[in-house]
Scaffold this motif. Structure first.
Motif, short mmCIF file in Angstrom:
data_model
loop_
_atom_site.label_atom_id
_atom_site.label_comp_id
_atom_site.label_asym_id
_atom_site.label_seq_id
_atom_site.Cartn_x
_atom_site.Cartn_y
_atom_site.Cartn_z
N GLU A 1 2.55 45.78 -12.28
CA GLU A 1 1.48 44.81 -12.51
C GLU A 1 0.35 44.93 -11.50
O GLU A 1 -0.81 44.66 -11.83
CB GLU A 1 2.07 43.39 -12.47
N ASP A 2 0.67 45.35 -10.27
CA ASP A 2 -0.38 45.46 -9.27
C ASP A 2 -1.29 46.66 -9.51
O ASP A 2 -2.36 46.78 -8.91
CB ASP A 2 0.20 45.52 -7.85
N GLY A 3 -0.87 47.58 -10.40
CA GLY A 3 -1.69 48.73 -10.72
C GLY A 3 -1.63 49.85 -9.72
O GLY A 3 -2.35 50.85 -9.84
N TYR A 4 -0.76 49.76 -8.70
CA TYR A 4 -0.73 50.76 -7.64
C TYR A 4 0.58 51.52 -7.53
O TYR A 4 0.62 52.57 -6.91
CB TYR A 4 -1.03 50.10 -6.28
N SER A 5 1.65 51.01 -8.08
CA SER A 5 2.91 51.75 -8.06
C SER A 5 3.34 52.05 -9.49
O SER A 5 2.94 51.36 -10.43
CB SER A 5 4.01 50.98 -7.32
N TYR A 6 4.18 53.06 -9.63
CA TYR A 6 4.56 53.58 -10.93
C TYR A 6 6.07 53.72 -10.98
O TYR A 6 6.69 54.17 -10.03
CB TYR A 6 3.89 54.95 -11.13
N LYS A 7 6.69 53.30 -12.09
CA LYS A 7 8.13 53.39 -12.26
C LYS A 7 8.46 54.24 -13.48
O LYS A 7 7.78 54.19 -14.49
CB LYS A 7 8.75 52.00 -12.43
N GLU A 8 9.54 55.01 -13.33
CA GLU A 8 9.99 55.83 -14.44
C GLU A 8 11.51 55.97 -14.35
O GLU A 8 12.08 56.02 -13.26
CB GLU A 8 9.33 57.21 -14.39
N LYS A 9 12.18 56.02 -15.52
CA LYS A 9 13.63 56.14 -15.58
C LYS A 9 14.02 57.55 -16.01
O LYS A 9 13.36 58.16 -16.84
CB LYS A 9 14.23 55.12 -16.55
N PHE A 10 15.12 58.04 -15.40
CA PHE A 10 15.61 59.37 -15.69
C PHE A 10 17.12 59.32 -15.92
O PHE A 10 17.84 58.65 -15.19
CB PHE A 10 15.32 60.33 -14.53
N ILE A 11 17.60 60.06 -16.92
CA ILE A 11 19.03 60.20 -17.17
C ILE A 11 19.52 61.46 -16.45
O ILE A 11 18.91 62.52 -16.57
CB ILE A 11 19.32 60.30 -18.67
N VAL A 12 20.60 61.34 -15.72
CA VAL A 12 21.18 62.50 -15.04
C VAL A 12 21.93 63.34 -16.07
O VAL A 12 22.91 62.89 -16.66
CB VAL A 12 22.12 62.07 -13.90
N TRP B 1 26.82 61.88 -13.44
CA TRP B 1 26.45 62.39 -14.76
C TRP B 1 26.33 61.23 -15.75
O TRP B 1 27.18 60.37 -15.82
CB TRP B 1 27.53 63.38 -15.20
N SER B 2 25.22 61.17 -16.44
CA SER B 2 24.85 60.16 -17.47
C SER B 2 24.32 58.86 -16.88
O SER B 2 23.92 57.97 -17.63
CB SER B 2 26.01 59.87 -18.44
N ASP B 3 24.31 58.71 -15.55
CA ASP B 3 23.68 57.53 -14.95
C ASP B 3 22.18 57.56 -15.20
O ASP B 3 21.57 58.63 -15.34
CB ASP B 3 23.93 57.49 -13.43
N VAL B 4 21.59 56.37 -15.22
CA VAL B 4 20.14 56.24 -15.37
C VAL B 4 19.56 55.82 -14.02
O VAL B 4 19.99 54.81 -13.44
CB VAL B 4 19.75 55.22 -16.44
N ARG C 1 5.54 59.41 -22.47
CA ARG C 1 6.05 59.27 -21.11
C ARG C 1 6.77 57.92 -20.96
O ARG C 1 6.24 56.88 -21.30
CB ARG C 1 4.89 59.35 -20.13
N PRO C 2 8.02 57.94 -20.42
CA PRO C 2 8.79 56.70 -20.33
C PRO C 2 8.40 55.81 -19.17
O PRO C 2 8.89 54.70 -19.05
CB PRO C 2 10.23 57.20 -20.16
N GLY C 3 7.53 56.26 -18.28
CA GLY C 3 7.18 55.48 -17.10
C GLY C 3 6.09 54.46 -17.39
O GLY C 3 5.49 54.43 -18.46
N ARG C 4 5.83 53.62 -16.38
CA ARG C 4 4.82 52.58 -16.55
C ARG C 4 4.25 52.20 -15.19
O ARG C 4 4.94 52.29 -14.17
CB ARG C 4 5.43 51.34 -17.20
N VAL D 1 21.31 67.25 -4.39
CA VAL D 1 20.08 66.87 -3.68
C VAL D 1 18.88 67.58 -4.30
O VAL D 1 17.76 67.04 -4.32
CB VAL D 1 20.20 67.18 -2.18
N GLU D 2 19.08 68.79 -4.85
CA GLU D 2 17.98 69.47 -5.53
C GLU D 2 17.54 68.68 -6.76
O GLU D 2 16.35 68.59 -7.06
CB GLU D 2 18.39 70.89 -5.93
N THR D 3 18.50 68.09 -7.48
CA THR D 3 18.16 67.24 -8.62
C THR D 3 17.33 66.05 -8.17
O THR D 3 16.32 65.70 -8.80
CB THR D 3 19.44 66.76 -9.33
N ILE D 4 17.76 65.40 -7.09
CA ILE D 4 17.01 64.25 -6.57
C ILE D 4 15.58 64.66 -6.23
O ILE D 4 14.61 63.98 -6.59
CB ILE D 4 17.70 63.67 -5.32
#
Length: 358
Positions: free
Chosen positions: A77-88, A146-149, A71-74, A101-104
């Motif tokens: 530091e506060d342990g309460y929020s989570y971040k992940e990157k996605f390629i369009v 298209w191809s944005d992260v 999984r590319p997310g993490r 908007v369906e993709t979003i």
């Protein structure tokens, strides 16, 4: 926002909702978080202390599932929020080569992962309880191409006895520019009876481990459209698309129509001239009833004039009519209903802006 009263079990014969499997942010799928009272102890790390679903004792997480390793997310530091990157991807964009908007909405669902297949705590699993969405509000300031992260950050927090709230912030990974925000309201349902239930102290203590200690909101509570009530759209509607049928691919793991399908159905009755010249900026949906595979759905849309007395009567050229027409073209009320008996499935509001040249 949905309000539950003491006689909620009687009220539930009227309304039900669809469930989502991606509510909670991140722990090993074989574990469940300890209660918030235990986590208040200074010696206990709130990110690592868990109760083993098998052993029932507090222990650190020393291993992860194969899915976790890839999984590319993490966690932040506060342990309460989570971040992940996605390629369009190419299959996630529309004719303008930007994400739909369906993709979003799909990316919001994908960001984070649940404690088990139904996003429940240990007590919820024992009692056959699940989380279901009551409201979703999405604002898109700039559509990724298209191809944005896209980097998405998400977190959840308690809404008291009513349920929970989950928020998201979307950023362009290359520039760190905020390109969208979203918030949602969730309530608890008995999976067997399909009735809503109040959140008990035991369940609340278990999921508080995932929630920030201080309130954190993607949108401020004051003067923001995510809280604005959506009036019921009355017949006759200006625009309609009748007898929409769910496909097998539209069903989620609970055999009910996925929330992204609802968004697509709402957009089906938007007039074509708006689709050609505008792009969706804001969408708010209130979910009132589950939709199943055999249901047939009508999508209704009517123009809405914003509650702004000045803009109603003063246009850029001094013409009241031109001002009203401009607002009518950019803001709409929506309703999805069962074709058979007219019962509401959900109601919504959308706001549109003119497409910019790229």
């Amino acid at each position: 926002m949905l309000k539950l009263s003491c006689n909620v079990t009687n009220h539930l014969h009227t309304f039900s909702f669809f469930s989502d499997s991606s509510f909670f942010i991140p722990v090993n799928r074989r574990t469940i978080a300890v209660s918030s009272s235990q986590l208040r102890k200074p010696a206990l790390d709130p990110l690592r202390a868990v109760i083993s679903a098998d052993q029932g004792s507090i222990s650190p997480v020393n291993s992860c599932t194969p899915a976790d390793r890839f999984r590319p997310g993490r966690l932040m530091e506060d342990g309460y929020s989570y971040k992940e990157k996605f390629i369009v991807r190419s299959y996630e964009v529309g004719i303008n080569k930007t994400a739909t908007v369906e993709t979003i909405a799909n990316l919001l669902q994908k960001c984070g992962f649940s404690t088990d297949g139904f996003a429940t705590t240990l007590t919820m699993r024992k009692l056959h309880l699940i989380w279901v969405t009551a409201r979703m509000h999405i604002e898109i300031y700039k559509y990724p191409a298209w191809s944005d992260v896209v980097e998405i950050e998400t977190w959840c927090q308690s809404e008291g006895r009513i349920g929970t709230r989950r928020d998201w912030i979307l950023r362009d990974s290359a520039t760190n520019e905020v390109i969208g925000r979203a918030t949602s309201k969730w309530v608890m349902m008995n999976q067997d009876t399909r009735r809503l239930q109040r959140v008990t102290d035991e369940v609340r203590d278990e999921y508080l481990v995932f929630c920030p200690r201080e309130p954190r909101l993607a949108f401020p509570e004051e003067n923001n459209s995510s809280l604005k009530k959506i009036p019921k759209l009355e017949d006759p509607a200006q625009y309609s698309m009748l007898e929409l049928k769910p496909r097998r691919a539209d069903l989620d793991m609970n055999q009910h129509v996925n929330n992204v399908t609802y968004i697509g159905w709402v957009l089906e009755s938007i007039p074509q001239e708006i689709i050609d010249t505008h792009e969706l900026q804001v969408i708010t949906l209130d979910y009132r009833r589950e939709c199943q595979q055999d249901d047939i759905v009508d999508s209704l849309t009517t123009s809405e004039i914003p509650d702004d007395p000045i803009s109603k009567f003063t246009g850029t050229n001094g013409s009241a009519m031109s001002s009203i027409q401009g607002h009518n073209e950019s803001q709409f009320l929506h309703m999805l209903r069962l074709s058979e008996n007219g019962q509401e499935i959900n109601r919504g509001r959308t706001q549109w802006r003119k497409k910019s040249s790229r």
